[in-house]
Design an enzyme around this catalytic site. Structure first.
Site, PDB file in Angstrom:
ATOM      1  N   ARG A 176      65.182 102.095  17.022  1.00  0.00           N
ATOM      2  CA  ARG A 176      66.472 102.147  16.102  1.00  0.00           C
ATOM      3  C   ARG A 176      66.266 100.934  15.196  1.00  0.00           C
ATOM      4  O   ARG A 176      66.583  99.841  15.997  1.00  0.00           O
ATOM      5  CB  ARG A 176      67.822 102.233  17.553  1.00  0.00           C
ATOM      6  CG  ARG A 176      69.085 102.403  17.438  1.00  0.00           C
ATOM      7  CD  ARG A 176      69.857 100.840  17.495  1.00  0.00           C
ATOM      8  NE  ARG A 176      71.276 100.687  16.722  1.00  0.00           N
ATOM      9  CZ  ARG A 176      71.570  99.546  17.400  1.00  0.00           C
ATOM     10  NH1 ARG A 176      71.318  98.352  17.053  1.00  0.00           N
ATOM     11  NH2 ARG A 176      73.118  99.375  17.046  1.00  0.00           N
ATOM     12  N   THR A 209      75.166  90.074  19.051  1.00  0.00           N
ATOM     13  CA  THR A 209      73.989  89.438  18.127  1.00  0.00           C
ATOM     14  C   THR A 209      74.160  88.034  17.765  1.00  0.00           C
ATOM     15  O   THR A 209      76.038  87.322  18.356  1.00  0.00           O
ATOM     16  CB  THR A 209      75.576  89.897  17.007  1.00  0.00           C
ATOM     17  OG1 THR A 209      74.896  91.458  16.904  1.00  0.00           O
ATOM     18  CG2 THR A 209      73.754  89.607  15.781  1.00  0.00           C
ATOM     19  N   GLY A 261      78.924  93.400  16.983  1.00  0.00           N
ATOM     20  CA  GLY A 261      79.979  94.679  17.398  1.00  0.00           C
ATOM     21  C   GLY A 261      78.384  95.937  17.436  1.00  0.00           C
ATOM     22  O   GLY A 261      77.201  96.452  17.379  1.00  0.00           O
TER      23      GLY A 261
END
Length: 338
Positions: free
Chosen positions: A233, A205, A257
């Site tokens: 997702r 990210t 994460g």
């Protein structure tokens, strides 16, 4: 100049001189192998982290808003193939790219998010438009892209996000998925196998948090999601409260994460709630959450956090987190490993 801060639940004046303008960024956390990080590769990461940090800082130094600063910093990371966002987005199981992003304004907790977009070069820009030019907080997929067109934002081909490195990662992930339990592509086997997949495929990210000269804070997060993800997702990055949070009464957070855990444990807003209601520092609060029940349950990752006074926390429970920060009057600091 007067700004506002919260003490014991009440809004009271805070002199501008009592806080520093700051910015912090991240480019993802995870099992970053130091042994595989060549000096040349590390130099590239450090250069890009420095560039993004300084770009945001320059906006703050010129009197610009925290929103503009984090937007600019995230754009630089989105446009780099080094990070799992924008140009460097990972591949889905079917070989495409689906991107998520969110942004939040600490002044009034206005927020915008997009999920599952495939044709937006800089998803954080669209998330900001959702915040400022729509009556909604989160838009997804084709609807988000229809809104983008109405706002004059062009759509691009999904192949724009193709990179050799990410494609090889997809092939390795699919090979591992099939090697774990036979060669079935069924939902049942996929779900079971994915849980056993190495964490490096489940993370990545970019994000930024900042405090401007007026004492206003903001947070932004953008991602390409998980390698080999299926079924549309969506992780924590576009979820306000999980991957992104900003409130002038407490703090601003951008997370990175294993998204499912950050959603389940409401990580970003939990950290700021501890700051606001328990009087914890951003460092104390972030450590409690990142190394608390989420970590014990198997959740790995990290956060960057700032409060309205300019205090910074860069906290992670993994081997490394690509990160950078710059405090008023100082030079940029960047790091990858602990």
């Amino acid at each position: 100049m007067m700004v506002m801060t919260a003490i014991a639940g009440f809004i009271t004046p805070l002199q501008a001189s009592e806080h520093k303008f700051v910015i912090a960024i991240h480019g993802g956390a995870g099992a970053i192998a130091k042994a595989k990080m060549t000096p040349e590769k590390e130099a590239k990461y450090n250069a890009k982290l420095t560039e993004a940090t300084n770009a945001g800082y320059e906006i703050l130094a010129a009197g610009g808003s925290s929103l503009d600063a984090i937007n600019r910093a995230v754009n630089i990371l989105e446009n780099s193939p080094l990070f799992n966002a924008g140009k460097g987005a990972v591949y889905t199981y079917d070989g495409a790219h689906e991107l998520d992003a969110s942004i939040m304004d600490g002044r009034d907790k206005q927020a915008g998010a997009v999920s599952g977009v495939k044709h937006i070069q800089n998803p954080i820009n669209l998330a900001r438009l959702v915040m400022t030019d729509s009556v909604h907080v989160m838009l997804s997929g084709e609807g988000a892209e229809e809104f983008a067109l109405e706002q004059g934002m062009p759509l691009i081909n999904n192949s724009h996000f193709d990179t050799d490195n990410r494609y090889k990662s997809l092939l390795r992930a699919k090979k591992k998925l099939k090697a774990i339990k036979g060669k079935s592509d069924s939902n049942k086997d996929y779900q079971a196998n994915y849980r056993q997949l190495d964490s490096q495929y489940k993370m990545g990210t970019v994000g930024a948090v900042a405090v401007d000269k007026a004492g206003n804070i903001a947070a932004a997060t953008s991602t390409g999601g998980m390698t080999a993800k299926r079924y549309g997702r969506i992780g924590d990055s576009p979820v306000i409260g999980a991957g992104t949070w900003a409130d002038n009464n407490s703090c601003a957070v951008s997370a990175t994460g294993h998204g499912e855990y950050f959603i389940r444990y409401n990580v970003a807003s939990d950290i700021c709630a501890r700051v606001q209601y328990q009087g914890k520092s951003v460092e104390e609060a972030s450590k409690e959450v990142i190394f608390g029940p989420m970590f014990k349950a198997g959740g790995t990752g990290g956060v960057i956090v700032v409060d309205p006074k300019g205090n910074i926390a860069l906290t992670f429970n993994t081997k490394g987190m690509y990160r950078g920060s710059r405090i008023e009057g100082e030079t940029a600091k960047v790091a990858i490993f602990k």
